[in-house]
Design an enzyme around this catalytic site. Sequence first.
Site, mmCIF file in Angstrom:
data_model
loop_
_atom_site.group_PDB
_atom_site.id
_atom_site.type_symbol
_atom_site.label_atom_id
_atom_site.label_comp_id
_atom_site.label_asym_id
_atom_site.label_seq_id
_atom_site.Cartn_x
_atom_site.Cartn_y
_atom_site.Cartn_z
ATOM 1 N N ASP A 44 -16.493 -72.496 32.000
ATOM 2 C CA ASP A 44 -15.735 -71.288 31.657
ATOM 3 C C ASP A 44 -16.233 -70.580 30.398
ATOM 4 O OD1 ASP A 44 -14.941 -73.241 29.904
ATOM 5 O OD2 ASP A 44 -12.803 -73.055 30.268
ATOM 6 N N HIS A 45 -17.016 -71.267 29.580
ATOM 7 C CA HIS A 45 -17.439 -70.657 28.311
ATOM 8 C C HIS A 45 -18.783 -69.925 28.435
ATOM 9 C CE1 HIS A 45 -14.225 -72.957 26.501
ATOM 10 N NE2 HIS A 45 -14.551 -72.560 25.284
ATOM 11 N N ASP B 16 -11.594 -79.479 23.905
ATOM 12 C CA ASP B 16 -11.340 -78.090 23.552
ATOM 13 C C ASP B 16 -10.031 -78.062 22.771
ATOM 14 O OD1 ASP B 16 -12.343 -75.127 24.473
ATOM 15 O OD2 ASP B 16 -10.220 -75.241 23.939
ATOM 16 N N ARG C 125 -7.691 -66.483 18.180
ATOM 17 C CA ARG C 125 -8.453 -66.598 16.924
ATOM 18 C C ARG C 125 -9.083 -65.261 16.570
ATOM 19 N NH1 ARG C 125 -10.686 -72.503 18.530
ATOM 20 N NH2 ARG C 125 -8.863 -73.546 17.684
ATOM 21 N N SER D 167 -11.943 -74.892 16.177
ATOM 22 C CA SER D 167 -12.327 -75.495 17.457
ATOM 23 C C SER D 167 -12.578 -76.994 17.364
ATOM 24 C CB SER D 167 -13.595 -74.823 17.973
ATOM 25 O OG SER D 167 -14.722 -75.452 17.400
ATOM 26 N N ARG E 299 -15.415 -78.232 18.598
ATOM 27 C CA ARG E 299 -16.861 -78.428 18.840
ATOM 28 C C ARG E 299 -17.436 -79.486 17.895
ATOM 29 N NH1 ARG E 299 -17.729 -72.305 16.911
ATOM 30 N NH2 ARG E 299 -16.026 -72.211 18.393
HETATM 31 C C1 MIC Z 1 -12.895 -71.965 20.833
HETATM 32 O O1 MIC Z 1 -11.943 -71.340 21.274
HETATM 33 O O2 MIC Z 1 -13.248 -71.912 19.647
HETATM 34 C C2 MIC Z 1 -13.664 -72.857 21.794
HETATM 35 C C3 MIC Z 1 -14.967 -72.221 22.012
HETATM 36 O O3 MIC Z 1 -12.981 -72.906 23.015
HETATM 37 C C4 MIC Z 1 -13.778 -74.248 21.173
HETATM 38 C C5 MIC Z 1 -14.646 -75.167 21.922
HETATM 39 C C6 MIC Z 1 -16.109 -74.973 21.677
HETATM 40 O O4 MIC Z 1 -16.503 -74.608 20.581
HETATM 41 O O5 MIC Z 1 -16.868 -75.211 22.611
HETATM 42 C C7 MIC Z 1 -12.426 -74.951 20.973
HETATM 43 O O6 MIC Z 1 -11.415 -74.301 20.869
HETATM 44 O O7 MIC Z 1 -12.399 -76.180 20.837
HETATM 45 FE FE1 SF4 Z 2 -11.979 -70.099 25.871
HETATM 46 FE FE2 SF4 Z 2 -11.513 -71.160 23.465
HETATM 47 FE FE3 SF4 Z 2 -11.105 -68.555 23.944
HETATM 48 FE FE4 SF4 Z 2 -9.504 -70.331 25.021
HETATM 49 S S1 SF4 Z 2 -9.749 -69.936 22.838
HETATM 50 S S2 SF4 Z 2 -10.382 -68.555 26.053
HETATM 51 S S3 SF4 Z 2 -10.880 -72.003 25.470
HETATM 52 S S4 SF4 Z 2 -13.043 -69.620 23.980
#
Ligand code: MIC
Ligand code: SF4
Length: 634
Positions: free
Chosen positions: A66-67, A121, A379, A531, A533
């Site tokens: 999905d990313h 996530d 965010r 996140s 990550r």
């Molecule tokens: C995000 O919303 O910051 C992400 C991208 O979904 C991250 C995961 C990632 O960095 O792959 C998260 O929320 O953990």
């Molecule tokens: Fe995807 Fe993270 Fe954004 Fe949710 S907050 S839509 S999991 S990138």
Amino acid sequence: MKKNLTLTQKIIEKHLLEGKLVAGEEIGIRIDQTLTQDATGTLAYLEFEAMGVEKIKTKLSVSYIDHNTLQTGFENADDHKFLQTIAQKYGLYFSPNGNGVCHQVHLERFGVPGETLIGSDSHTPTAGALGMLAIGVGGLDVAYALATGRFYLKMPKVINVKLSGKLTGWASAKDVILELLRRLTVKGGVGKIFEYTGSGIKTLSVYERATITNMGAELGLTTSIFPSDEQTKKFLKLQKREKDFVEISADKNAEYDETIEIDLSKIVPLIACPHSPDNVKQVSEIRDVFLDQIVIGSCTNSSLADLLLVAKILKGKKVKVPTLISPGSKQVLANLIKSGAMSDLVSSGVRVLEPACGPCIGMGCAPVSGGVTLRTFNRNFKGRSGTDDAEIYISSPVVAAFSALTGKITSPAGKVPKAEVPKKIEIMNDLIIHPNKSGTNVPLYRGKNIKPIEKFPELENTSAGEVVLKLNDNITTDDIIPAGAKILPLRSNIPAISEYVFTKIDSSFVARAKEKNGGIIVAGENYGQGSSREHAALCPKHLGIKAIIAKSFARIHKSNLVNFGVMPLIFANPPDYNRIDMSDQLEIEDVKSLSSQKTLTVKNITKNFSFKVIHDLTERQLKILLSGGLLNCL
Ligand code: MIC
Ligand code: SF4
């Protein structure tokens, strides 16, 4: 059987493998379900493979794409094929590109009240809307749960968030969580679980609850949870999953560590202003903020309920600013089409994106230089949109829809239209690839972007290094490893992505870290918020970073640092932070004594003084840390 348990305690008791339910003490729990997404998944499954286990130990595990959906080159296409073969080999469900955002699809197709879920996530707590104990973690913790069925955490404090009344007018679930962020800030939830109770909860649908549990991540919470009740039953019935319904809630006299009260009838439309989700104001206070772009979607606000309401507001009118919509799942998209709402959206002038994370993680649709974008996401960290100097505002879909009609941030007005989710919807299961229970002997596809995982040695007893970076409070993992379409494709290639560590804050950092053979980073409060990550820990480790000395840490990031053998040390006396500068030579003495001592001495060789640092790690975590990381420890 005790009769005063919170819902959290009930679920944990049922899954408890080790430890006691005392806030601050480490517990080990059985994990029923796991989820990964593609930006964290490749690493997680490489780590799982390194554990050498033949079969997964969870009841149900799902690998989502999905990313990195744009597949701008071979890199992510290769990663996706790797993930599909991993799912086939080990018996996981596979949700392919285009099927939707992991949290939305998990809610629709897999979440079960009363069960435990961990996901690589940070927004995994979205499933708390169904009465699941759902926690965001690093990929290595998911790999460990797949291999052992276990997960360790410090028992959080359980906070009663008591809701009374009901939302009125244009106020929405997003405004409830923004109100909590306004009151408590981005570090207000560290070490806590928010359990929602009170007469107000029955007025909130699972869709609304999911917006609230999703964005609890922005408070730094371990997770958020609602009871499973009539609303849950209604949702699961709609999803043709009534058989998964279990009623579960806190005991009447449950004892909580704290109580926060919210009268839903007093909630008004709110907005988070740049550049932090806790910079919250009333929409009515915002004057003349003209927009360059609006995006409606993300795992926070892309449900069928959200988008049906947006379509009602836009019906028969024209948007005045580029407005993009990204449905949370293929199922949401199919039902928007079926109900006719999609035609209203398209006629109003919106652009429709594929169901995926998309612009939320800077995967396309970056705003114009210095532009202002209003998003329904969770965010709004600087640069996250893909444009470093853009300003991101965060609101409910309703505020976004009204603003689309004027081109500037606009308070919703007039009569609230009825936009109910139909009693019957189209269920979309067909894209999901089901596992063969016993696994299949398929060859794993390993593209050339996928580099093997690195091995790190045990920690040495003296750790010396220069301060290669000094940072302020609330540094996000987006600051450490930036988001965006250029960098995300490199998630499976640690040497390549490590070239981007801290580039948005200090473009000379990587060269300096390499020249100094690593070093030490000094930071303020809540280091590593955001996140899950693990790259934000692993890439600095790859560059030789030995320790982060901060005033405090965010939960997931601290575990990730431990999992990769980077010391997360805390200033015993926070004002010592002011006495340290970039380029100071530090020496951390007697590192091995960490296992028996809470305090270490750090010598500032350059300035000729010593200061104390402490840690709040458990014995298990210390063992992992001193071994140089979890994989070594196993
Ligand atoms: C995000 O919303 O910051 C992400 C991208 O979904 C991250 C995961 C990632 O960095 O792959 C998260 O929320 O953990
Ligand atoms: Fe995807 Fe993270 Fe954004 Fe949710 S907050 S839509 S999991 S990138």
